[in-house]
Design an enzyme around this catalytic site. Structure first.
Site, short mmCIF file in Angstrom:
data_model
loop_
_atom_site.label_atom_id
_atom_site.label_comp_id
_atom_site.label_asym_id
_atom_site.label_seq_id
_atom_site.Cartn_x
_atom_site.Cartn_y
_atom_site.Cartn_z
N ARG A 174 1.04 -1.48 -0.07
CA ARG A 174 -0.33 0.01 -0.15
C ARG A 174 1.28 1.34 0.28
O ARG A 174 0.80 2.59 -0.80
CB ARG A 174 -0.42 -0.07 1.24
CG ARG A 174 -1.78 -0.99 0.98
CD ARG A 174 -3.24 -0.96 2.32
NE ARG A 174 -3.60 0.93 2.01
CZ ARG A 174 -4.37 0.71 3.19
NH1 ARG A 174 -4.51 0.02 4.45
NH2 ARG A 174 -5.06 1.80 3.33
N CYS A 233 -0.26 6.34 9.17
CA CYS A 233 -1.11 4.68 8.80
C CYS A 233 -2.54 4.33 7.41
O CYS A 233 -2.68 5.92 6.75
CB CYS A 233 -1.83 3.97 9.67
SG CYS A 233 -3.47 4.09 10.46
#
Length: 279
Positions: A174, A233
């Site tokens: 990601r 995150c």
């Protein structure tokens, strides 16, 4: 009681009968499964359940982060309803090696309440589980303001002078943008961030590395004992795993970017990078 950020099952067992200790189940699933139902089907004896969406996050702004930082008033009211007093020692767990429960633990620690993550979580528990619900009497908690020095804004993140190291706690694919995500409109990472996936704080069995191993792990990402570190995150949840691991490693004062990628990546005019970091 001096409480480390991460404790073993043995540490908890030795204190489980203490009336001042409250064990909290913080299971949450991004795929739509119910953490509350999982809790009711089996949890640590005496554990109360806390909701990521309803208790540990303020109502979502569709244009902002997926899990907005709860206001001090929201958190105090939510934990009060769950019967968790402000003078309790909180031991929190989940079933994903602490990557969810870390949010509760870190938030409590930054406002001065003793709290720790149960290393290994539910899977490390050697003993029978309890079913159904545990209801504690509601208590009144006074809101405690968030310490400004432990959080950063998008403006801070965009200013290189605001920190020494920026850590991205998402999975590496990601970070690079290789993985598609139905949750985010753009792929990649915040410019200048180092990849520090939350799972790399763990050994092969899902337990946290010891302090010396974590120091080495973060040194490889440019973190020294006195570094000014910011972590983010997807939505300000799993980054707290990195923050607790940094504390275990002896790195004090690391900060959270609460909006994280769900905020940064949603703004089409904010810069991003894809691929591996430049040398």
């Amino acid at each position: 009681m001096t409480v480390p950020p991460i404790v073993s099952s043995e540490w908890y067992r030795a204190r489980a009968s203490d009336e001042g200790v409250v064990v909290v189940d913080v299971r949450y699933y991004a795929d739509g499964r119910s953490g509350e139902e999982a809790y009711e089907q089996g949890h640590l004896p005496g554990a109360v359940w806390v909701s990521m969406d309803d208790d540990l996050s303020s109502p979502r702004d569709p244009a902002g982060a997926r899990h907005p930082l709860p206001t001090p008033e929201h958190l105090a009211a939510a934990l009060g309803r769950r019967g968790i007093p402000s003078d309790a020692t909180v031991i929190a767990y989940d079933d994903v090696s602490g990557s969810v429960a870390a949010r509760l633990v870190w938030l409590l620690r930054v406002i001065g309440q003793p709290a720790a993550l149960l290393d290994g979580g539910l899977g490390a528990w050697q003993g029978e589980l309890e079913t159904g619900r545990v209801e504690r009497a509601a208590v009144t908690r006074e809101p405690v303001p968030w310490p400004a020095e432990r959080f950063v804004t998008p403006a801070d993140v965009g200013a290189a002078s605001a920190f020494d190291v920026l850590l991205d706690a998402r999975a590496h694919d990601r970070y690079t943008g290789e993985a598609e995500s139905a949750l985010d409109p753009r792929r990649g990472h915040i410019p200048g961030a180092a990849s520090a996936p939350w799972a790399t704080n763990l050994d092969a069995d899902g337990f946290f590395l010891d302090a010396s191993q974590l120091r080495e792990h973060y040194a490889e990402r440019g973190v020294e004992t006195g570094s000014r570190v910011v972590a983010y995150c997807g939505s300000g949840v799993t980054a707290c795993t990195d923050l607790l691991a940094l504390e275990r490693a002896g790195v004090e004062g690391a900060r959270l970017y609460p909006g994280s990628w769900s905020e940064w990546g949603s703004r089409a005019d904010w810069p991003i990078e894809v691929g591996e970091p430049r040398a």
